[in-house]
Each structure stands twice: as C-alpha cells, then as structure tokens.
Design an enzyme around this catalytic site. Sequence first.
Site, short mmCIF file in Angstrom:
data_model
loop_
_atom_site.label_atom_id
_atom_site.label_comp_id
_atom_site.label_asym_id
_atom_site.label_seq_id
_atom_site.Cartn_x
_atom_site.Cartn_y
_atom_site.Cartn_z
N ASP A 36 0.82 -1.22 0.00
CA ASP A 36 0.00 0.00 0.00
C ASP A 36 0.86 1.27 0.00
OD1 ASP A 36 -2.03 -1.72 0.09
OD2 ASP A 36 -2.83 -1.08 2.05
N ALA A 37 1.96 1.23 0.76
CA ALA A 37 2.79 2.42 0.89
C ALA A 37 3.36 2.85 -0.47
CB ALA A 37 3.92 2.16 1.88
N ASP A 40 0.58 4.45 -2.42
CA ASP A 40 0.33 5.81 -1.93
C ASP A 40 1.37 6.79 -2.45
OD1 ASP A 40 -1.79 4.82 -0.59
OD2 ASP A 40 -0.80 4.72 1.38
N SER A 85 -36.14 -5.59 -17.80
CA SER A 85 -36.07 -6.46 -16.62
C SER A 85 -36.10 -7.91 -17.07
CB SER A 85 -37.21 -6.14 -15.67
OG SER A 85 -38.41 -6.14 -16.38
N LEU A 86 -36.03 -8.80 -16.11
CA LEU A 86 -35.99 -10.23 -16.42
C LEU A 86 -37.26 -10.89 -15.93
CD1 LEU A 86 -32.38 -10.99 -15.15
CD2 LEU A 86 -33.13 -11.13 -17.52
N LYS A 118 -27.36 -13.77 -9.74
CA LYS A 118 -28.25 -12.60 -9.83
C LYS A 118 -27.90 -11.71 -8.65
CE LYS A 118 -32.85 -10.99 -10.83
NZ LYS A 118 -32.84 -9.83 -9.95
N ARG A 139 -30.90 2.64 -13.27
CA ARG A 139 -31.85 2.06 -14.22
C ARG A 139 -33.11 2.92 -14.32
NH1 ARG A 139 -36.18 -1.55 -13.73
NH2 ARG A 139 -36.45 -2.79 -15.60
N GLU A 176 -24.13 -4.27 -12.06
CA GLU A 176 -24.78 -4.04 -10.79
C GLU A 176 -23.79 -3.43 -9.79
OE1 GLU A 176 -27.94 -5.22 -11.05
OE2 GLU A 176 -28.64 -5.69 -9.02
N CYS A 430 -64.28 -0.41 -0.07
CA CYS A 430 -64.99 0.72 0.52
C CYS A 430 -65.69 1.45 -0.62
CB CYS A 430 -63.97 1.64 1.19
SG CYS A 430 -64.51 3.34 1.36
#
Length: 675
Positions: A36-37, A40, A85-86, A118, A139, A176, A430
């Site tokens: 990492d250093a 950086d 959509s699927l 998925k 989407r 995704e 109703c």
Amino acid sequence: MNDKIEEIKQYAQKLRAEIDEHNYRYYVQDNPVIPDAEYDKLFRELQQIEQQYPQLITADSPTQRVGGAPLKAFSQITHRVPMLSLNNAFDDAEVTAFDRRLCEGLTVEHVEYTAEPKFDGLAVNLCYENGVFKSGATRGDGYTGEDITLNLKTIKSIPLSLPVDDPPPLLEVRGEVLMLKADFLSLNQRQIEKGEREFANPRNAAAGSLRQLDPSITASRRLTFFAYGVGQYQDPHMPQDKHSSVLAYLAALHFPVAKECTTVMGLSELLKYFQSIAAQRASLPYDIDGVVYKVNSLAQQNELGFVSRAPRFAIAHKFPAQEVVTQLLAIDVQVGRTGALTPVARLKPVFVGGATVTNATLHNADEIERKDVRIGDTVIVRRAGDVIPEVVSVVREKRPAYTTSFVMPSHCPVCGAKAVRFANESVSRCTGGLFCPAQRKQAILHFASRRAMDIEGLGDKLVDQLVDLAIVRTPADLYRLGLTALANLERMADKSANNIVRAIEKSKQTTLARFIYALGIRNVGEATAKDLAAHLGSLDRLMAANSQRLQQIPDIGPVVAQSIIDFFAEKHNCEVIEQLCASGVHWDEHEGKSISIAATAPLSGKTFVLTGALPTVSREQAKEIIEQLGGKVSGSVSQKTDYVVVGTDPGSKYDKAVSLGITILDEAGLLAMLK
Ligand code: IVH
C-alpha cells in the site's frame, strides 16, 4: 519550456496508467503486487504534479475519483437502449418450461447458456466515450435514469479509462453496483459508533450510498461493481458471437466480471449450476437472490427477441423466499387507493429476508379463512426480495387456548361507508370513493410518487395532514398550495415548505405517460400508461377512445379498456384533469406522436430482418419500433421476409435478400415507412 511540460505530461500519463493497473490488481483481481505504501507514493507523486500543473489534470485521472461540490439534484439521463427487466422462474418446473420453449423456438435439441449470479444490488449503465468514463446512470424506470456519474466515479473497481490504445468511440457497460457483505458489516459498525441509523441489508446500504447528492459520502462507503452486459456501442472489437465472449471482452477491459459466471449446456446443467450456487450462497462475498440464465449465442438471442419488457432469451431463477416464525398480535384493515380493504397482520418484529418485518399482508378474508389465521397465533412469515411480506401459514401445534377470529368489517374503518364485495372478486371495497380520506390520501400519494408526477418531499405524514385538514381534496389542490398553508402545518420548517412548493412547481413539466399513470386509473400501471401514451399520443385521444380502439393496443384487453372508460366516464375525474391542466401541468404533445399512427398498426403482417449497424437507432430500438407498429422482426431471411433493413457492414443476410429479390431498406427508408 514546452518540451519540459510535454515531458511532465507524458510522465503524469505513465503514472496514471501505473496507478490504474495497481488499482485493477487490488480492487478487481484482489491480488495486489505492491505494498500500500508504494501505491500511496505513486498517487501522491501524481497529485503533486497535478497541483503544480493543473492544466495537466485529466477527467480520467485517478486523482479525480472524488471531487466537485455536492449536487442540488440528480439530472435525468435517457438510456440509449432501454434497461429491461428479467422474467422470473421460482422452481425447477418453470426453468424446465423456459428451456423447452427455447429449444422449440430455436428448433435445437440443447441450448447453450451463460449462467450468472443474480446480484442483489442496483443496475447501472456506464458510458465510455473514446475510452473515457463520461457518465453513468441508474436504471430508473428502464427508459430514463438518474445521472449518478460523480458517485460512480468513486467506485474503485470501475475503470475511469479503458486500458487500450485504440478505445472504441462508444461503449456502454451494464452491471450491478453492490456492497460486499464484509463492507456492509463494517459500515454498520461505524454507523453504530457514530450513533447513526444502521442499514437493514447490503442492498439498502448500496442504494443509500449511491443516491447521495454529495459524492464524498459515496466515496466514504465502499461499493463494488460487477459487469453483466452491454448497452449501446460503436466498437469494432465487440464480440458478435456469444454473450460469454462479451463478458470476456469486458473483463479484458478491466471491468469486474464475477468469477461465478460460466457457460453451461442444456437444462440439466442449468439446474446443476443453480444447486451449486445455492450451496455457495452463504459464503459468497456478496448477496444474491438467485441466478440468471441467458442464451449464449447472440444470433439466437436476436432470433428469440423480447416480449413486453423482458427478453425471451433470459430468465432469473430465484431462490425460494426465506421463512421465519413469529407471533401474530393483531389484524388491522388497510384501505388502498382503489378502496380495497386489505387485512394486515401486526407481527412481533422479526428479521427475515434482510429486513425487520412488523406487518404482513393477509390478502383478503378468503385467505384468512383458508389458512385459518387467528389473532394470537404463531405464524410462518415469508419475504422474497422487495415483495411485501406475507403470512404463509399457521403453526397449529402452537395455537394458544384463546384466540380471536377475524371478521371483515361491513363498513370502511376509515370513512364508515359501506364495504361491498362483488361476486367475482375476492376483496371487499370501501364504497366511499374519493370521499373516503384513506382513498384520497392514497390517490394523492400515488399521484405524487416518483414514477408518477415525482413530487419530492410529499410523503405520507404530510399528505395525512393535508387531507385531514381538508386543505387538499384532489391532486389538483396540490397546485393551489401556497407557502403559508404549508408553513402552518405541524413539523414543517420554512425551508421544507419552500422545497415542497418548488417540487410541486417542477412537477408541472411532465410526460403524458407519467400523467396517465399518476391519474391512478384502475388496472393502468406504469407499463400500460406508457403504451397508452405511445400509441395514442394525446390525452384527448385517450379520453375519446372506445373499447375497441383501446384493445387495438398490444397488451390491452377488455378489462383494462373498461377501467379506462369507466374512469373518464366519471365527471369528477374529468374536472380534476381540467383543473390540473389549467394550473399549468403540461407535457410535450409530440411525445409518442410518431407511433400514434399505430391506430392502424401500419406494419401489421410484415416481417423484417435487420442486418448491419444502423446509423442512428440501435437494432434493439428499431426492432421495438417495428414491433410496436405491429410488424415482426425475424433473425433470418426467407421467402416470407418482406423487408431487409441494411446498415453498415451487413452480413450474408444482405446477399440472401438480394438473391431472393426482397425489398431492401436503409435506416432512412425504414423510418420513412413509419411516418
Ligand atoms: S441481465 C435484459 N444479469 O436483475 C436483462 N441482470 O430483473 C438485463 N441483475 O435490472 C439484465 N444480476 O439489476 C442481468 N447477472 C445479471 C444480473 C441482473 C442482477 C438485475 C438487474 C436487472 C434485474 C432484472
């Protein structure tokens, strides 16, 4: 001097490529090759150069992942190719039927599929122009999404530039965005430490992080991306043979493609894949809610085409919903938008399917009787994905000595109007209509909802007050709301009142489809509203259409047609519409005009074959237009073909069309036919 700058520019470019490569190794391959250093150090060096020579900063520089001020609102992006959509399969029998359908349709013994996880996240479209990430969108409703470019840039596994020397002019990548389970757990840990609300599940956390107006918040949440397909492209290197080749191509461009994606042959291997992924589900680093099967051959995909809003060549095989046991404390009756009285179980809170559930629908009185559900029972509750939780059954052995049976009220619990149940219906309704405050509230909430008129901030608490105080009786009243009326309400700060007034004003500019959907006509959902707008092109024509005319529109049957006619026969509804238009609600009248001639389904009975790349519309779009106008698009040229539409680099279909003497059109010729 110029030479020196040029040299620094080259060096900065080299640093960027190096950083991108390490980024890819770290975030996509999970296999860093430097500490990492070191990384950086490279990053800081680039930052210093860019600080000293700001003119050398490029949009795709790794230093530009977070930047810019928070947005006021997301703007809209219209997808060049709709994000569909699927269809779902919930058991082996449904998958078997799917495979049989395809074998028959393609007249083959076995179909080759790709099988993929998925992902349980959010679908996005990433757009690259000349190899540089330009914009990205959610989407949305499949046709238009929100511009979340700045937020997507903060996701380290999304390349900001494509690692090739001859990048394609245009490439849209679809996939995704999700949050890994481990990142979700540490985010919630941090939320607790800060005394903030925890997220219910990784999907909600990903959605909440991605829809931030301030990209620095998104940057502080670790999100991941998986590619599973492409949208529009102009790319000579794009594979044309198989979906699996497309995925391999995306992986070569450094997009993350899940290693669980694979190719399988025939039904038995589909089901085997499902079993194997189900067994790995708990140990996968991300949440999934099933697997997706796609026909691998792109020619076969093309031949199968689409039905309504989903491809015929793919299906999602969902995992069975999770079930848990809890206590049923009470049964309340809710009044829906159309007056339907729905019994709702109040439950002892229980965690299921990634969220805490306190209510579950009991559907209707018949269902309660059939399941013999009583207040005080121990019940099994199920929740599948976004679906409303439901009571599946009663654990009879645990029934206490005293339970109470539920009786459907004979009158609406909200307005007291009589409740009736028609002979052919399972629900009681109703009869209060829009005089019933519950129905009125629901109608107004629906009118203002995101997919309808999209009035941000008009939530249920506010609507409750507005209706209870008789400030708002119909959706048209919303457009007469002044600042003072709003600011006088409980818990309403001046600023929020201002925002709502502004949101209401903004909603006046809408689309015909949204407006039709917002009216809340029974049986007219979003898809039907779009069909009506596209085929009729104007509100006047919709209001004047008779049942026969309405039923000429694909997917509209006698029941939907009758609901529409009943709605406009109601004088009150027409008055509200008139008032809405008088207050300035408007849409582009040309919208959908091009297909309004579909009145006569001008292409009915005609078969088209498309070959080569068309200059302005994608093949998918051309196909959709032809089908909406009653035509058929086939994958191969035969005696039965009426027209072959030819773009650049046509295949052998062109030669065959010439040899059979079939009429040949270019894109302009096709579009002219549609006018
Ligand atoms: S393909 C035309 N592949 O499922 C179909 N979708 O119901 C395009 N999803 O909105 C989608 N994993 O959010 C595809 N491997 C996968 C997927 C996937 C998850 C989601 C996606 C889409 C929804 C469709």
